[in-house]
Write an enzyme that holds these catalytic residues in place. Sequence first.
Site, short mmCIF file in Angstrom:
data_model
loop_
_atom_site.label_atom_id
_atom_site.label_comp_id
_atom_site.label_asym_id
_atom_site.label_seq_id
_atom_site.Cartn_x
_atom_site.Cartn_y
_atom_site.Cartn_z
N ARG A 199 0.83 -1.22 0.00
CA ARG A 199 0.00 0.00 0.00
C ARG A 199 0.86 1.26 0.00
O ARG A 199 0.49 2.28 -0.58
CB ARG A 199 -0.98 -0.05 1.17
CG ARG A 199 -2.04 -1.15 0.91
CD ARG A 199 -3.09 -1.21 1.96
NE ARG A 199 -3.78 0.07 2.11
CZ ARG A 199 -4.56 0.36 3.15
NH1 ARG A 199 -4.72 -0.52 4.11
NH2 ARG A 199 -5.16 1.52 3.22
N VAL A 229 -5.64 6.79 4.57
CA VAL A 229 -4.32 6.84 5.20
C VAL A 229 -3.25 7.25 4.19
O VAL A 229 -2.07 7.29 4.52
CB VAL A 229 -3.98 5.46 5.84
CG1 VAL A 229 -4.96 5.14 6.96
CG2 VAL A 229 -3.97 4.34 4.79
N HIS A 243 -8.05 7.06 10.92
CA HIS A 243 -7.57 5.67 10.79
C HIS A 243 -6.04 5.58 10.66
O HIS A 243 -5.53 4.53 10.25
CB HIS A 243 -8.24 4.99 9.59
CG HIS A 243 -9.70 4.70 9.83
ND1 HIS A 243 -10.56 4.30 8.84
CD2 HIS A 243 -10.44 4.75 10.97
CE1 HIS A 243 -11.78 4.12 9.37
NE2 HIS A 243 -11.73 4.40 10.65
N CYS A 274 6.39 0.67 23.24
CA CYS A 274 6.65 1.87 24.05
C CYS A 274 5.85 3.06 23.53
O CYS A 274 5.16 2.98 22.52
CB CYS A 274 8.14 2.18 24.11
SG CYS A 274 8.81 2.90 22.60
N1 APR Z 1 -15.86 9.08 -6.11
C1 APR Z 1 -16.57 8.97 -4.95
N2 APR Z 1 -16.83 7.78 -4.38
C2 APR Z 1 -16.38 6.67 -4.99
C3 APR Z 1 -15.62 6.72 -6.18
C4 APR Z 1 -15.38 7.99 -6.74
N3 APR Z 1 -14.68 8.13 -7.88
N4 APR Z 1 -15.32 5.45 -6.54
C5 APR Z 1 -15.84 4.65 -5.60
N5 APR Z 1 -16.49 5.38 -4.66
C6 APR Z 1 -17.23 4.94 -3.47
C7 APR Z 1 -17.83 3.56 -3.56
O1 APR Z 1 -19.11 3.64 -4.16
C8 APR Z 1 -17.92 3.16 -2.10
O2 APR Z 1 -19.17 3.52 -1.56
O3 APR Z 1 -16.33 4.89 -2.41
C9 APR Z 1 -16.83 3.99 -1.42
C10 APR Z 1 -15.67 3.20 -0.90
O4 APR Z 1 -16.13 2.37 0.12
P1 APR Z 1 -15.14 1.44 0.95
O5 APR Z 1 -14.25 0.68 0.01
O6 APR Z 1 -15.93 0.67 1.91
O7 APR Z 1 -14.19 2.51 1.68
P2 APR Z 1 -14.42 3.31 3.04
O8 APR Z 1 -15.86 3.58 3.26
O9 APR Z 1 -13.48 4.44 3.03
O10 APR Z 1 -13.94 2.24 4.10
C11 APR Z 1 -13.90 2.60 5.46
O11 APR Z 1 -12.89 0.51 5.95
O12 APR Z 1 -11.41 -1.27 5.84
C12 APR Z 1 -11.59 -0.01 6.00
O13 APR Z 1 -10.09 1.15 7.31
C13 APR Z 1 -10.56 1.04 6.00
O14 APR Z 1 -10.86 3.43 6.17
C14 APR Z 1 -11.38 2.23 5.61
C15 APR Z 1 -12.76 1.91 6.15
#
Ligand code: APR
Length: 246
Positions: free
Chosen positions: A66, A100, A116, A127
Amino acid sequence: MANRMLRIDPTDHVFILTGAGVSAESGIPTFRGAGGLWRNYRIEEVASPYAWERDPGLVWEFYSMRRRVAGDAKPNPAHFVLAKLEEAIGDRLFLCTQNVDGLHERAGSRRVIHMHGELFKSRCDRCSRSPFADEKTYEPPAEIPLCECGGRIRPHICWFGEMPFEMEKIFTALEKCSMFVAIGTSGVVEPAASFVAHVRGRALTAYVGPEEPANRSAFDECYMGAAGELLPKLFVVEQRTRRAGG
Ligand code: APR
């Protein structure tokens, strides 16, 4: 939908919550959905205290990958709009990200709350040494890096089962905000998924993304589309308060 806008009055306090979708157009995979990281990795094997105890090498392999992906990525228009918005309204903007990758800062945002954690920081698992900047990759057969105290150096990330960072500041800002905008987050991971319910009724709530989030019913408005396309036209910063009936 394209002609709708979010008007920010001089008295508004805006809370923005960003998720992986904001960085999708920068080429960083999201977590859920097609092509999402959690389709190829099991959370409990790479992003939990259990994973760290069981196989820290595998955890570092995941975060090293990542670091490489995020290191090669560039901020997209969505990140730049949010940096500009901070320039325009200063500390009336509270930018809270679940991401992140550091792309908000690379676009020019100065005050970013990383609930996060941060991919390019590491810390000791034993520590109280502060998290420190770290861009290195640690992949097997490399050894797990060690702290001076003998503890192991881990990614500065909030794993599943751990407490997100800066929660006090976040709840103070939620109390204060009059507008809450979530962008690119699926609305399934707590506590972030419940922020909107916390402010609902007191603040205007809006969502921006191509799909409805799981917590859609808590949003007053939903702007469907890619953040990089919608954000440049979404916010209007008013210099004067609009008066009803004026
Ligand atoms: N613009 C806006 N949104 C978008 C785009 C885009 N171009 N492409 C995808 N998405 C949306 C998707 O539709 C989805 O709803 O972004 C969202 C991503 O969702 P997740 O993959 O679940 O990400 P997130 O909600 O940030 O996850 C939360 O879960 O595992 C973890 O710690 C990790 O911070 C993360 C947390």
